[in-house]
Design an enzyme around this catalytic site. Structure first.
Site, PDB file in Angstrom:
ATOM      1  N   MET A  12       8.534 -32.479  17.948  1.00  0.00           N
ATOM      2  CA  MET A  12       8.513 -33.397  19.101  1.00  0.00           C
ATOM      3  C   MET A  12       9.939 -33.625  19.585  1.00  0.00           C
ATOM      4  SD  MET A  12       5.660 -36.264  18.060  1.00  0.00           S
ATOM      5  CE  MET A  12       6.092 -36.379  16.319  1.00  0.00           C
ATOM      6  N   CYS A  94       4.295 -25.268  25.318  1.00  0.00           N
ATOM      7  CA  CYS A  94       4.897 -26.294  26.185  1.00  0.00           C
ATOM      8  C   CYS A  94       4.725 -25.945  27.663  1.00  0.00           C
ATOM      9  CB  CYS A  94       6.385 -26.454  25.857  1.00  0.00           C
ATOM     10  SG  CYS A  94       7.133 -27.743  26.858  1.00  0.00           S
ATOM     11  N   GLY A 206      -3.743 -31.780  17.888  1.00  0.00           N
ATOM     12  CA  GLY A 206      -4.256 -32.484  19.060  1.00  0.00           C
ATOM     13  C   GLY A 206      -5.170 -33.616  18.642  1.00  0.00           C
TER      14      GLY A 206
HETATM   15  C1  LIG Z   1       7.548 -36.755  22.691  1.00  0.00           C
HETATM   16  C2  LIG Z   1       6.915 -35.415  22.420  1.00  0.00           C
HETATM   17  C3  LIG Z   1       7.708 -34.283  22.350  1.00  0.00           C
HETATM   18  C4  LIG Z   1       7.136 -33.022  22.070  1.00  0.00           C
HETATM   19  N1  LIG Z   1       7.951 -31.938  21.913  1.00  0.00           N
HETATM   20  C5  LIG Z   1       7.402 -30.740  21.531  1.00  0.00           C
HETATM   21  C6  LIG Z   1       8.219 -29.635  21.181  1.00  0.00           C
HETATM   22  O1  LIG Z   1       9.461 -29.707  21.175  1.00  0.00           O
HETATM   23  N2  LIG Z   1       7.599 -28.475  20.823  1.00  0.00           N
HETATM   24  C7  LIG Z   1       6.227 -28.361  20.767  1.00  0.00           C
HETATM   25  O2  LIG Z   1       5.695 -27.301  20.428  1.00  0.00           O
HETATM   26  N3  LIG Z   1       5.440 -29.403  21.069  1.00  0.00           N
HETATM   27  C8  LIG Z   1       5.989 -30.588  21.421  1.00  0.00           C
HETATM   28  N4  LIG Z   1       5.174 -31.656  21.643  1.00  0.00           N
HETATM   29  C9  LIG Z   1       3.715 -31.503  21.486  1.00  0.00           C
HETATM   30  C10 LIG Z   1       3.291 -31.851  20.065  1.00  0.00           C
HETATM   31  O3  LIG Z   1       3.896 -30.969  19.135  1.00  0.00           O
HETATM   32  C11 LIG Z   1       1.757 -31.774  19.912  1.00  0.00           C
HETATM   33  O4  LIG Z   1       1.341 -30.454  20.150  1.00  0.00           O
HETATM   34  C12 LIG Z   1       1.035 -32.702  20.883  1.00  0.00           C
HETATM   35  O5  LIG Z   1       1.648 -33.982  20.930  1.00  0.00           O
HETATM   36  C13 LIG Z   1      -0.436 -32.859  20.477  1.00  0.00           C
HETATM   37  O6  LIG Z   1      -0.561 -33.401  19.181  1.00  0.00           O
HETATM   38  P1  LIG Z   1      -0.892 -34.978  18.936  1.00  0.00           P
HETATM   39  O7  LIG Z   1      -2.147 -35.275  19.720  1.00  0.00           O
HETATM   40  O8  LIG Z   1      -1.075 -35.103  17.468  1.00  0.00           O
HETATM   41  O9  LIG Z   1       0.275 -35.746  19.478  1.00  0.00           O
HETATM   42  C14 LIG Z   1       5.729 -32.902  21.916  1.00  0.00           C
HETATM   43  C15 LIG Z   1       4.934 -34.062  21.989  1.00  0.00           C
HETATM   44  C16 LIG Z   1       5.506 -35.309  22.224  1.00  0.00           C
HETATM   45  C17 LIG Z   1       4.620 -36.537  22.256  1.00  0.00           C
END
Ligand SMILES: Cc1cc2nc3c(=O)[nH]c(=O)nc-3n(C[C@H](O)[C@H](O)[C@H](O)COP(=O)(O)O)c2cc1C
Length: 323
Positions: A12, A94, A206
């Site tokens: 993240m 992304c 997710g």
């Molecule tokens: C603040 C933030 C920054 C993120 N930065 C990245 C990143 O650098 N690389 C990436 O693959 N996903 C990034 N993501 C996506 C997360 O890795 C993840 O795939 C997404 O939040 C879904 O998972 P969750 O529902 O558990 O949050 C980011 C998500 C958030 C909220």
């Protein structure tokens, strides 16, 4: 078997920096941690230690890179080799405009051949097998066959670990934040991938929490938690037990005093206090005293509190006496 299953915290940007990871490591020894995304050129041309340095305690630790060029990816991973990361992951999920302009991230799902070339080039140059973090699709390319063809092609190039954010992305009209909540979750597609490619390691991402880990275990090889780890870091106190460890669960008072020691070491190296305090804000979220804790941390970060303040003294007392 729990020991083979993966429980991880997602990459993240602006969140999973080394300090957040260190705090999480104090809470769970076995959860796999991921770095923020680093673009290949930043590793090749920049000062790599700025992006790559970590505390040895953070392992098992993965580095996430963004790249669209096999030869740059190979050079970037070669640069990172001496740091000894346990895994290098390629971002194919992304949807941000900046990332799209670079040709990285989710748009690469339309070009499995290029992703395969990246996987091969990195392996040939460094012996590292990239893991792939991707979505279930993008825009109109959202059928299961599109997803399966992507995974099959990239697996043929040697990738063995696929971390799938179980929603598609819209490349236009939604910003990255909306792209994490507006397209609905489609976990069935991830389960089907695991059934169709049983030899691959398939991790679901997710909307997951630590508690999802056991529920998902019969269908996939692991769970990656993003926002819920940031929002509720303490929820990972049960993670090691879920992963089969018999050691004692972390204790918040001990975690805080260990983090205080780390914070002092880092400050002595010139790291800003506000940056070191940021991972702590949600440590008591939703509990009595949680708001007061945030306020006190904020004051400390602003310099309104004694900079030498003892974190334990600022913590809600009841919560640290829980054991
Ligand atoms: C603040 C933030 C920054 C993120 N930065 C990245 C990143 O650098 N690389 C990436 O693959 N996903 C990034 N993501 C996506 C997360 O890795 C993840 O795939 C997404 O939040 C879904 O998972 P969750 O529902 O558990 O949050 C980011 C998500 C958030 C909220």
């Amino acid at each position: 078997m729990a020991a083979d299953r993966r429980l991880s915290i997602a990459p993240m940007l602006d969140r999973s920096d080394r300090h957040f990871r260190y705090l999480l490591r104090l809470i769970s020894k076995k959860t796999r941690l991921y770095s923020e995304m680093v673009v290949d050129r930043a590793l090749i041309h920049g000062e790599p230690s700025r992006h790559l340095d970590y505390h040895p305690a953070e392992r098992p630790l993965a580095l996430q890179i963004a790249s669209a060029e096999p030869n740059l990816a190979a050079r970037a991973v070669a640069r990172a080799l001496p740091w000894g990361y346990d895994e290098v992951n390629l971002n194919v999920g992304c949807p941000s405009q900046r990332v799209q302009r670079g040709g990285f991230g989710v748009v690469l799902m339309r070009d499995p051949k290029r992703v395969s070339e990246i996987v091969r080039a990195v392996y040939q140059e460094t012996g590292v097998r990239l893991s792939i973090k991707h979505r279930v699709g993008l825009d109109g390319d959202d059928g299961y066959s599109f997803l399966a063809r992507f995974v099959e092609t990239v697996a043929l190039a040697g990738a063995e670990v696929f971390i799938v954010h179980a929603r598609k992305a819209w490349t236009r009209g939604l910003d990255p934040k909306a792209n994490r909540s507006v397209p609905p979750l489609q976990p069935e597609k991830v389960y089907r991938l695991k059934r169709d490619f049983p030899e691959l390691t398939v991790v679901i991402n997710g909307g997951m929490t630590v508690q999802s880990f056991e529920r998902q275990s019969s269908r996939v090889d692991g769970v990656m938690v993003g926002r819920a780890a940031w929002e509720r870091p303490w929820s990972f106190a049960v993670a090691d037990r879920l992963l089969g460890a018999t050691t004692e669960e972390a204790d918040r008072a001990r975690v805080l005093s260990a983090y205080q020691q780390y914070l002092e070491e880092m400050r002595a190296q010139g790291v800003r206090l506000a940056r070191l305090l940021k991972p702590l804000y949600n440590l008591f979220k939703g509990e009595p005293g949680g708001r007061l804790w945030r306020r006190r941390l904020h004051e400390l970060a602003q310099g309104a509190q004694e900079p030498s303040a003892d974190l334990l003294q600022l913590a809600p007392l009841e919560a640290t006496r829980e054991k």
